[in-house]
Write a protein that holds these residues in place. Structure first.
Motif, PDB file in Angstrom:
ATOM      1  N   LEU A  74      34.640  30.973  43.998  1.00 39.17           N
ATOM      2  CA  LEU A  74      33.671  31.514  43.045  1.00 39.17           C
ATOM      3  C   LEU A  74      33.293  32.903  43.551  1.00 39.17           C
ATOM      4  CD1 LEU A  74      31.385  28.349  42.729  1.00 39.17           C
ATOM      5  CD2 LEU A  74      33.130  29.087  41.105  1.00 39.17           C
ATOM      6  N   HIS A  75      33.460  33.903  42.718  1.00 32.65           N
ATOM      7  CA  HIS A  75      33.116  35.244  43.179  1.00 32.65           C
ATOM      8  C   HIS A  75      32.251  35.976  42.171  1.00 32.65           C
ATOM      9  CE1 HIS A  75      36.441  37.257  40.814  1.00 32.65           C
ATOM     10  NE2 HIS A  75      36.900  36.028  40.849  1.00 32.65           N
ATOM     11  N   GLY A  76      31.518  36.963  42.675  1.00 26.48           N
ATOM     12  CA  GLY A  76      30.620  37.734  41.816  1.00 26.48           C
ATOM     13  C   GLY A  76      29.413  38.174  42.616  1.00 26.48           C
ATOM     14  N   PRO A  77      28.589  39.037  42.015  1.00 27.29           N
ATOM     15  CA  PRO A  77      27.411  39.568  42.724  1.00 27.29           C
ATOM     16  C   PRO A  77      26.466  38.470  43.215  1.00 27.29           C
ATOM     17  CG  PRO A  77      27.808  40.760  40.676  1.00 27.29           C
ATOM     18  CD  PRO A  77      28.740  39.592  40.670  1.00 27.29           C
ATOM     19  N   PRO A  78      25.608  38.791  44.193  1.00 20.36           N
ATOM     20  CA  PRO A  78      24.697  37.784  44.741  1.00 20.36           C
ATOM     21  C   PRO A  78      23.660  37.314  43.722  1.00 20.36           C
ATOM     22  CG  PRO A  78      24.275  39.965  45.714  1.00 20.36           C
ATOM     23  CD  PRO A  78      25.496  40.098  44.857  1.00 20.36           C
TER      24      PRO A  78
END
Ligand code: ADE
Length: 360
Positions: A74-78
């Protein structure tokens, strides 16, 4: 080892419940003062519809086949809910949930300890997976692919290569920096999902849900005002809701309405577009010190006296998403929208900030 792994996804204090009355008493107070805002099922999880729908299918198929779910990245901004989603996947799979962070797994032996301790079908969540060392990463390859642990025991002439079978498990990795993952590691995640900033409507729903849990009376316009100024991020929205509620108490207000939200957020230095002091400083530096850019990320970080990674992971994504800043081949550029925003700010009190560094 103990410190790098939390079983059941619960804070340590919950695990220590068996230790006696005093701990139980503290638990009760803690739990009362910190109600769980995180949704526990897909049904309660608002937004990220595409990601959620995909994951529901994969989880359903894994349950039907009786096989461990493929590994997930899962990736993406905090702050967008990567950890929350990992917990939901585990709970929907009815799988034991183990949680750790890339930087906490120092040596291959630490990882071996974690992997050999997993029950069959467990979900192991590794946050900040881009921060695993190369040596640890190499041990992960065969563990992920064949559920085999290939590890060297001992040192020097007495070192021996060992192969150990592992119980099937699902690794869920989370990262704010997908580009920092090596290709061999990334290739071993059969499911790759990107989380994006939430729109205002989804954030409003999240805020209404959180307000209900926390017993906060918020009007529709009050929630909309907070949502619009939360950088598309539920973690920020929930934090701002609590801070506005604190001020409501101190002002003697019974309800969070639009005026109160606006007054408190303005006071906190959050402008109408949800930008904070550092966001505005970034835009001003690019505008004034670099004539609108392009400026390299290193130069920008140095001028701002800010860590490059924080700039890239925390600040830049939202400024780019909102169209205030653009990434060009030679660096960051202020857009027409960014320039217009600064002009508006220069006419309002919140804009009375300089284009200097943090320490100004
Ligand atoms: N709290 C934080 N993120 C959430 C989400 N996506 N849905 C519901 N509640 C949340």
């Amino acid at each position: 080892m103990e410190s790098s792994l939390e079983a059941g996804g619960k804070p340590k204090i919950m695990i220590d419940r068996v230790m006696g009355n005093q701990v139980q008493l503290e638990d009760a107070v803690l739990e009362q003062s910190r109600p769980e805002l995180r949704p526990l099922t897909f049904l309660d999880y608002i937004g990220q519809t595409h990601v959620k729908d995909n994951l529901k299918v994969y989880v359903g198929a894994s349950l039907q086949r009786g096989q461990a779910l493929d590994h997930v990245i899962l990736h993406g901004p905090p702050g967008l809910g990567k950890t929350t989603l990992a917990r939901i996947i585990a709970s929907e799979l009815r799988a034991p949930f183990y949680e750790t962070r890339g930087p906490a797994i120092d040596r291959p032996g630490d990882l071996a300890g974690i992997l050999t301790g997993l029950q069959p079908g467990s979900l192991l969540f590794v946050d900040e997976i881009h921060r695993l060392s190369v040596k640890v990463e190499e041990v992960l390859y065969s563990a992920m692919e064949d559920f085999q642990l290939d590890i060297v025991v001992g040192q020097g002439p007495s070192a021996r290569a060992m192969r150990m079978p592992l119980a099937p498990f699902t690794l869920v990795g989370a990262t704010t920096r997908l580009a920092l993952l090596s290709k061999p590691l990334l290739d071993r995640f059969g499911i790759q999902e990107r989380l994006d900033f939430y729109d205002d409507q989804a954030l409003c729903e999240i805020l209404r849900r959180s307000a209900g849990i926390l017993g906060i009376d918020v009007t529709a316009a009050g929630a909309a005002e907070i949502a619009a100024r939360s950088r598309g991020t539920p973690r920020i929205a929930n934090r701002l809701l609590k801070r506005v509620w604190d001020f409501a108490l101190s002002y003697g207000a019974k309800q969070v309405d639009r005026e109160l939200a606006d007054r408190v957020l303005h006071r906190q230095g959050i402008d109408a577009s949800g930008l904070d002091r550092i966001d505005r400083q970034i835009l001003r530096i690019v505008a004034k010190q670099y004539s609108g850019g392009p400026v390299g990320i290193e130069a920008l970080a140095a001028t701002l006296n800010e860590d490059r990674a924080t700039l890239e992971e925390v600040y830049e994504p939202y400024l780019v998403h909102q169209g205030f800043l653009a990434r060009g081949p030679r660096g960051r550029l202020l857009t027409a929208k960014g320039r217009a925003h600064l002009e508006i700010l220069d006419k309002s009190p919140i804009g009375a900030e300089s284009a200097g560094t943090h320490d100004d």
